[in-house]
Design an enzyme around this catalytic site. Structure first.
Site, PDB file in Angstrom:
ATOM      1  N   THR A   1     -55.068  11.588  66.153  1.00  0.00           N
ATOM      2  CA  THR A   1     -55.712  10.279  65.706  1.00  0.00           C
ATOM      3  C   THR A   1     -54.881   8.900  65.484  1.00  0.00           C
ATOM      4  O   THR A   1     -53.967   9.015  64.900  1.00  0.00           O
ATOM      5  CB  THR A   1     -56.474  10.511  64.264  1.00  0.00           C
ATOM      6  OG1 THR A   1     -57.342  11.623  64.709  1.00  0.00           O
ATOM      7  CG2 THR A   1     -57.218   9.398  63.950  1.00  0.00           C
TER       8      THR A   1
ATOM      9  N   GLY B   1     -63.726  16.772  63.914  1.00  0.00           N
ATOM     10  CA  GLY B   1     -62.572  17.008  62.933  1.00  0.00           C
ATOM     11  C   GLY B   1     -62.970  16.020  61.692  1.00  0.00           C
ATOM     12  O   GLY B   1     -64.285  16.094  61.134  1.00  0.00           O
TER      13      GLY B   1
HETATM   14  N1  GLY Z   1     -57.704  14.344  62.865  1.00  0.00           N
HETATM   15  C1  GLY Z   1     -58.480  14.338  64.083  1.00  0.00           C
HETATM   16  C2  GLY Z   1     -59.196  15.486  64.583  1.00  0.00           C
HETATM   17  O1  GLY Z   1     -58.671  16.513  64.136  1.00  0.00           O
HETATM   18  O2  GLY Z   1     -59.888  15.394  65.010  1.00  0.00           O
END
Ligand code: GLY
Length: 270
Positions: free
Chosen positions: A152, A181
């Protein structure tokens, strides 16, 4: 104590190559330019994240990972302001800049999260600009990017009045269709309040169950410095968990990541 007139931090995701810091640098400059011309911290973080979504080196927008079926891209994005406004989208397909949809949810809907086709329909109703990223074109974009293993992208900003944070994610590599997520849940991937803003990146399931961004913000409320909270955040996770974060207050900022992270910052003092 010197206070910020304006400030912005940007990152290209946990695990992104610090040699690619020119990406977050340009994004931070684009966001700061908006605030200097009178636009809000929300406008700044959304624009900065849009720049990172347009950069195929990072796992968002055109650089997004493919899902387990090896052909689908499903995207999550979110934004929040310190006056308790939140907007997010999840599992959106065929859109290059899901952050624009998340901002639309924040500004133009009574909801905090819209998913899939409903989010696309909402964008059409609201005349939100949608650059298509779909099917073969999306797959080509992901292949061209070398399916980055980073996570991300994100930004936090302060415009002298409010804090804002924004995230955008192509998700985890080869994740199941429909997997979501930490990004689109308040307090998980991001959080803002009157004293600061936090944006996290990394393994979303681990970030979400710890409600990491709200936890870190709580440490700021207790008087810890950004430098200390970003270090403490890493200690909450096993070494195998990929984690990074950026934190901004009215007079300090910090960044930390377990496996490296391209990031940048720009500040103006009062
Ligand atoms: N941090 C983004 C995800 O795990 O989707």
């Amino acid at each position: 104590m010197k206070l910020f007139q304006r400030a912005i931090l940007t990152h290209a995701g946990a695990g992104s190559d610090p040699q690619n810091s020119d990406g977050p640098q340009s994004a931070a400059k684009a966001g700061m330019d908006l605030m200097s011309s009178g636009q809000s911290a929300l406008d700044a973080v959304v624009h900065a994240v849009r720049c990172l979504e347009d950069d195929p080196r990072f796992n968002a927008g055109v650089g997004s990972q493919l899902r387990a079926d090896d052909q689908t891209i499903q995207l999550d994005a979110s934004c929040m302001t310190s006056d308790e406004k939140f907007g997010a989208v999840a599992c959106v397909e065929g859109v290059q800049n899901p952050i624009d949809l998340a901002q639309g949810v924040l500004l133009h809907s009574p909801y905090i999260l819209m998913v899939g086709q409903g989010a696309r329909a909402f964008a059409d109703e609201q005349n939100i600009r949608v650059i298509p990223l779909g099917g073969a074109a999306g797959k080509k974009a992901a292949e061209k990017s070398g399916t980055p293993s980073c996570d991300t992208v994100g930004a936090v900003a302060y415009d002298g009045k409010l804090f804002a944070a924004a995230l955008s994610s192509g998700g985890l590599e080869k994740a199941a269709l429909g997997r979501v997520g930490d990004v689109p849940f308040p307090g998980c991937g991001l959080f803002c309040g009157p004293i600061g803003a936090v944006a996290c990146t990394g393994d979303g399931e681990f970030i979400a169950v710890k409600v990491l961004a709200r936890e870190v913000y709580g440490w700021l409320e207790q008087g810890m410095s950004p430098g200390d909270v970003v270090q403490k955040a890493l200690t909450l996770f096993d070494d195998a968990v990929d984690i990074g974060l950026i934190v901004l207050t009215k007079n300090e900022f910090a960044s930390s990541a377990r496996n490296g992270m391209a990031w940048s910052h720009l500040t103006e003092i009062k």
